[in-house]
Design a protein around this motif. Structure first.
Motif, PDB file in Angstrom:
ATOM      1  N   MET A 148     -43.292  82.370  45.450  1.00 54.02           N
ATOM      2  CA  MET A 148     -43.419  82.641  46.812  1.00 54.02           C
ATOM      3  C   MET A 148     -42.186  81.983  47.599  1.00 54.02           C
ATOM      4  SD  MET A 148     -46.907  83.446  46.940  1.00 54.02           S
ATOM      5  CE  MET A 148     -47.662  82.750  48.410  1.00 54.02           C
ATOM      6  N   ILE A 149     -41.634  82.908  48.481  1.00 54.20           N
ATOM      7  CA  ILE A 149     -40.379  82.502  48.988  1.00 54.20           C
ATOM      8  C   ILE A 149     -40.293  82.865  50.458  1.00 54.20           C
ATOM      9  CG2 ILE A 149     -38.843  82.719  46.884  1.00 54.20           C
ATOM     10  CD1 ILE A 149     -38.245  85.514  47.772  1.00 54.20           C
ATOM     11  N   GLY A 150     -39.469  82.340  51.206  1.00 50.86           N
ATOM     12  CA  GLY A 150     -39.385  82.679  52.631  1.00 50.86           C
ATOM     13  C   GLY A 150     -38.849  81.251  53.277  1.00 50.86           C
ATOM     14  N   GLY A 151     -39.649  81.175  54.540  1.00 50.26           N
ATOM     15  CA  GLY A 151     -39.227  80.069  55.392  1.00 50.26           C
ATOM     16  C   GLY A 151     -40.079  78.757  55.122  1.00 50.26           C
ATOM     17  N   GLU A 152     -39.562  77.775  55.787  1.00 47.55           N
ATOM     18  CA  GLU A 152     -40.248  76.198  55.334  1.00 47.55           C
ATOM     19  C   GLU A 152     -41.398  76.289  55.746  1.00 47.55           C
ATOM     20  OE1 GLU A 152     -39.103  71.489  56.620  1.00 47.55           O
ATOM     21  OE2 GLU A 152     -37.800  73.208  57.123  1.00 47.55           O
ATOM     22  N   ASP A 153     -41.868  76.958  57.332  1.00 43.86           N
ATOM     23  CA  ASP A 153     -43.373  76.859  57.640  1.00 43.86           C
ATOM     24  C   ASP A 153     -44.412  77.334  56.706  1.00 43.86           C
ATOM     25  OD1 ASP A 153     -42.407  75.618  59.695  1.00 43.86           O
ATOM     26  OD2 ASP A 153     -42.460  77.354  61.289  1.00 43.86           O
ATOM     27  N   TYR A 154     -44.030  78.650  56.174  1.00 39.90           N
ATOM     28  CA  TYR A 154     -44.806  79.209  55.298  1.00 39.90           C
ATOM     29  C   TYR A 154     -45.071  78.498  54.062  1.00 39.90           C
ATOM     30  CZ  TYR A 154     -46.490  82.931  51.841  1.00 39.90           C
ATOM     31  OH  TYR A 154     -47.194  83.334  50.965  1.00 39.90           O
ATOM     32  N   ASP A 172     -29.302  82.490  52.907  1.00 39.57           N
ATOM     33  CA  ASP A 172     -28.886  80.879  52.537  1.00 39.57           C
ATOM     34  C   ASP A 172     -29.866  79.992  52.802  1.00 39.57           C
ATOM     35  OD1 ASP A 172     -26.583  82.022  51.506  1.00 39.57           O
ATOM     36  OD2 ASP A 172     -25.437  81.863  53.753  1.00 39.57           O
ATOM     37  N   ASP A 173     -30.837  80.260  53.616  1.00 40.29           N
ATOM     38  CA  ASP A 173     -31.849  79.239  54.023  1.00 40.29           C
ATOM     39  C   ASP A 173     -33.150  79.532  53.438  1.00 40.29           C
ATOM     40  OD1 ASP A 173     -32.541  81.483  55.337  1.00 40.29           O
ATOM     41  OD2 ASP A 173     -32.947  80.457  57.329  1.00 40.29           O
ATOM     42  N   THR A 174     -33.140  80.337  52.451  1.00 38.31           N
ATOM     43  CA  THR A 174     -34.402  80.616  51.644  1.00 38.31           C
ATOM     44  C   THR A 174     -34.948  79.439  50.738  1.00 38.31           C
ATOM     45  OG1 THR A 174     -34.078  82.969  51.808  1.00 38.31           O
ATOM     46  CG2 THR A 174     -35.980  82.239  50.018  1.00 38.31           C
ATOM     47  N   ILE A 175     -36.183  78.923  50.755  1.00 37.73           N
ATOM     48  CA  ILE A 175     -36.689  78.185  49.651  1.00 37.73           C
ATOM     49  C   ILE A 175     -37.997  78.936  48.811  1.00 37.73           C
ATOM     50  CG2 ILE A 175     -35.808  76.003  50.787  1.00 37.73           C
ATOM     51  CD1 ILE A 175     -38.515  75.726  51.812  1.00 37.73           C
ATOM     52  N   GLY A 176     -38.414  78.296  47.724  1.00 39.37           N
ATOM     53  CA  GLY A 176     -39.391  79.042  47.059  1.00 39.37           C
ATOM     54  C   GLY A 176     -40.322  78.052  46.377  1.00 39.37           C
ATOM     55  N   SER A 177     -41.367  78.539  46.137  1.00 41.79           N
ATOM     56  CA  SER A 177     -42.368  77.766  44.942  1.00 41.79           C
ATOM     57  C   SER A 177     -42.896  78.608  44.189  1.00 41.79           C
ATOM     58  CB  SER A 177     -43.327  77.156  46.210  1.00 41.79           C
ATOM     59  OG  SER A 177     -44.445  76.662  45.460  1.00 41.79           O
ATOM     60  N   ILE A 178     -42.751  78.389  42.768  1.00 42.88           N
ATOM     61  CA  ILE A 178     -42.833  79.235  41.674  1.00 42.88           C
ATOM     62  C   ILE A 178     -44.243  78.552  40.948  1.00 42.88           C
ATOM     63  CG2 ILE A 178     -41.572  78.172  39.884  1.00 42.88           C
ATOM     64  CD1 ILE A 178     -40.998  80.966  39.145  1.00 42.88           C
ATOM     65  N   ILE A 218     -43.582  87.120  46.507  1.00 42.63           N
ATOM     66  CA  ILE A 218     -44.098  87.477  47.718  1.00 42.63           C
ATOM     67  C   ILE A 218     -43.379  86.690  48.684  1.00 42.63           C
ATOM     68  CG2 ILE A 218     -46.193  86.893  49.332  1.00 42.63           C
ATOM     69  CD1 ILE A 218     -47.895  86.903  46.870  1.00 42.63           C
ATOM     70  N   TYR A 219     -42.799  87.346  49.951  1.00 45.11           N
ATOM     71  CA  TYR A 219     -41.829  87.080  50.679  1.00 45.11           C
ATOM     72  C   TYR A 219     -42.519  87.013  52.281  1.00 45.11           C
ATOM     73  CZ  TYR A 219     -37.483  86.353  53.456  1.00 45.11           C
ATOM     74  OH  TYR A 219     -36.572  85.923  54.319  1.00 45.11           O
ATOM     75  N   TYR A 220     -42.258  85.891  52.738  1.00 45.80           N
ATOM     76  CA  TYR A 220     -42.754  85.561  54.265  1.00 45.80           C
ATOM     77  C   TYR A 220     -41.760  84.903  54.920  1.00 45.80           C
ATOM     78  CZ  TYR A 220     -47.277  87.205  53.687  1.00 45.80           C
ATOM     79  OH  TYR A 220     -48.725  88.026  53.462  1.00 45.80           O
ATOM     80  N   GLY A 221     -40.615  85.503  55.827  1.00 50.08           N
ATOM     81  CA  GLY A 221     -39.665  84.687  56.451  1.00 50.08           C
ATOM     82  C   GLY A 221     -38.720  85.759  57.079  1.00 50.08           C
ATOM     83  N   ARG A 222     -37.461  85.231  57.371  1.00 46.67           N
ATOM     84  CA  ARG A 222     -36.558  85.926  58.460  1.00 46.67           C
ATOM     85  C   ARG A 222     -36.100  87.046  57.292  1.00 46.67           C
ATOM     86  NH1 ARG A 222     -32.903  81.344  60.264  1.00 46.67           N
ATOM     87  NH2 ARG A 222     -32.008  83.247  61.685  1.00 46.67           N
ATOM     88  N   SER A 223     -35.462  88.211  57.927  1.00 47.51           N
ATOM     89  CA  SER A 223     -34.882  89.102  57.517  1.00 47.51           C
ATOM     90  C   SER A 223     -33.419  88.795  56.930  1.00 47.51           C
ATOM     91  CB  SER A 223     -34.811  90.362  58.310  1.00 47.51           C
ATOM     92  OG  SER A 223     -34.079  89.949  59.537  1.00 47.51           O
ATOM     93  N   ASN A 224     -32.919  89.447  56.274  1.00 47.92           N
ATOM     94  CA  ASN A 224     -31.425  89.253  55.747  1.00 47.92           C
ATOM     95  C   ASN A 224     -30.564  90.346  56.045  1.00 47.92           C
ATOM     96  OD1 ASN A 224     -29.103  88.869  53.870  1.00 47.92           O
ATOM     97  ND2 ASN A 224     -30.319  87.887  52.381  1.00 47.92           N
ATOM     98  N   ASP A 225     -29.351  89.961  56.687  1.00 40.02           N
ATOM     99  CA  ASP A 225     -28.286  91.128  56.915  1.00 40.02           C
ATOM    100  C   ASP A 225     -28.062  92.231  56.038  1.00 40.02           C
ATOM    101  OD1 ASP A 225     -28.502  89.891  59.797  1.00 40.02           O
ATOM    102  OD2 ASP A 225     -26.758  88.647  59.344  1.00 40.02           O
ATOM    103  N   ILE A 226     -28.053  91.562  54.736  1.00 39.94           N
ATOM    104  CA  ILE A 226     -27.755  92.639  53.536  1.00 39.94           C
ATOM    105  C   ILE A 226     -28.498  93.445  53.323  1.00 39.94           C
ATOM    106  CG2 ILE A 226     -25.772  90.914  53.132  1.00 39.94           C
ATOM    107  CD1 ILE A 226     -27.403  90.241  50.792  1.00 39.94           C
ATOM    108  N   TRP A 227     -29.872  93.099  53.629  1.00 39.47           N
ATOM    109  CA  TRP A 227     -30.929  94.030  53.258  1.00 39.47           C
ATOM    110  C   TRP A 227     -31.012  95.287  54.082  1.00 39.47           C
ATOM    111  CZ3 TRP A 227     -35.258  89.763  53.321  1.00 39.47           C
ATOM    112  CH2 TRP A 227     -35.229  89.009  52.184  1.00 39.47           C
TER     113      TRP A 227
END
Length: 423
Positions: A97-103, A137-143, A254-263
């Protein structure tokens, strides 16, 4: 006469049939069409299933405690079902699971509450472990490695049906057109089920596990469930065989978060801050090729309002949207080569509670519908609960009220919110 007739032979219906048929002396039948050899507008077929695929993510991690519980109960029975049926469908490759801190905060709270083992990963660890993925750069995750990964939906349905049949359940490859309540000569009520193939089946009770097609035949006369049918755009990219080993340790994502400029985002989401998608590792498909699958949530905002809409979506999908999603999928990777690609499509049945409906319409008719895009991994437990409900033996620590079927005319969200305090 049957004691229980289950209509809909997909992931939930086949699970319900297996669990119901365990009961000694309960005469059960399961009715539903098998997967078509091809999906074409030239075919007369109108009813499809969303399980026609090789991969669905399974995990205990979730931001919602109910879905987490349903998944945990299902997953703990996977290996036994494989052993009993002789059909393998479960691949324990992990889920990230990756994305923003709130999620991640929400999923971690549920994990702690439900006793789920997982590991938190900061951005540096994410890049070290998965160098082939492009992260913000600000993505965090939980596996979650144990009890997470993917299941083969085709094969789990096959396993459920095989066990149901072994336990005495009669299985009909047919489509139900009409379900009605009739009065018999002795004054008692019975359910009459009529099929496209000309069958007329009597049963004491009926359970509908008919997914997106519930309202398009005369299955719930005079009753309209409160739900929305949303199309899901899915893209499958063929991985160059030399790169399959590179991705051998890839978990589901599974990703819930902000978009990435390089995507390479679809045009509809180019200016949006928050996006969500799911991604599966390379899976070998029947054509002997390995595909990475991505489902982009909200890529197509249209709603399905008729049988013609749903039929067209299953048969043709949307090639323009699929191409956008394919480009986006490829942009998530670095150093990975892809060959061909193709699209697939399914329909998500969304409820206002974001939970499935597992409820009785009346004393002889029940439903197990409303997967909300999360039901595949939890289908065994949803089917088990539905079977226990329709046989008057609710068997769960979860209160029945949270699965209450809502009419289209209203949805009592305040009642739903108050029920969460019981969990």
């Amino acid at each position: 006469m049957y004691d229980l007739c289950i209509v809909g032979a997909g992931m939930i219906g086949s699970a319900a049939a297996r669990h119901a048929s365990i009961t000694s002396g309960l005469n059960t039948c399961l009715i539903g069409p098998s997967e078509p050899k091809k999906r074409s507008s030239e075919e007369k077929r109108e009813i499809y299933g969303s399980y026609y695929d090789e991969g669905r993510i399974t995990r205990c991690q979730d931001k919602d405690i109910v879905w987490s519980h349903l998944a945990q109960e299902s997953i703990k029975r996977y290996r036994d079902l494989e052993k009993q049926s002789g059909i393998n469908f479960y691949h324990e490759v992990g889920n990230l699971m990756i994305g923003g801190e709130d999620y991640l905060k929400k999923t971690n709270e549920v994990a702690l509450r439900n006793g789920i083992r997982m590991q938190n990963l900061d951005n540096e660890l994410l890049n070290q472990r998965f160098p082939y993925l492009r992260f913000r750069d600000d993505t965090i995750g939980s596996i979650e490695m144990k009890k997470a990964g993917y299941i083969n939906p085709r094969r789990i349905v096959e396993a459920q049906k095989a066990m149901a049949a072994k336990q005495g359940c009669t299985i009909f490859d047919d489509v139900v057109n009409d379900v009605s309540r009739i009065v018999q000569s002795d004054g008692s009520y019975a359910m009459l089920v009529k099929t496209e193939g000309g069958r007329s089946i009597l049963s004491k009770k009926v359970l509908l596990a008919t997914g997106a097609f519930t309202t398009f035949r005369n299955l719930l006369p005079g009753f309209q469930p409160d739900q929305i049918l949303s199309p899901l755009v899915v893209s499958l990219l063929e991985v160059e065989k030399t790169n399959v080993k590179t991705l051998r340790d890839m978990p589901c994502v599974i990703y819930y978060g902000r978009s990435n400029d390089i995507w390479d985002l679809p045009p509809s989401h180019a200016n949006e801050d928050d996006i969500s998608f799911y991604l599966l590792p390379p899976i070998k498909y029947p054509d002997d090729r390995y595909y990475i699958k991505l489902g982009f949530l909200g890529a197509c905002a249209a709603q399905m309002r008729s049988l013609a809409d749903v039929k067209l979506w299953f048969e043709k999908g949307d090639s323009v949207w699929a191409e956008h999603v394919t480009k986006f999928t490829a942009s998530l990777f670095k150093g990975v080569k892809f060959n061909s690609w193709h699209a697939d499509s399914c329909v998500i049945t969304e409820t206002p509670t974001a939970r499935p409906y597992i409820d009785m319409v009346h004393a002889q008719l029940g439903v197990a519908i409303g997967g909300n895009g999360y039901a595949a991994k939890s289908s065994d437990e949803i089917g088990r609960l539905a079977a226990s409900m329709v046989t008057d033996n609710w068997d769960s620590e979860l209160p029945r009220e949270i699965f209450k079927l809502n009419h289209l005319s209203h949805s009592n969200k305040s009642t739903f919110t108050s029920l969460l305090g019981k969990l």
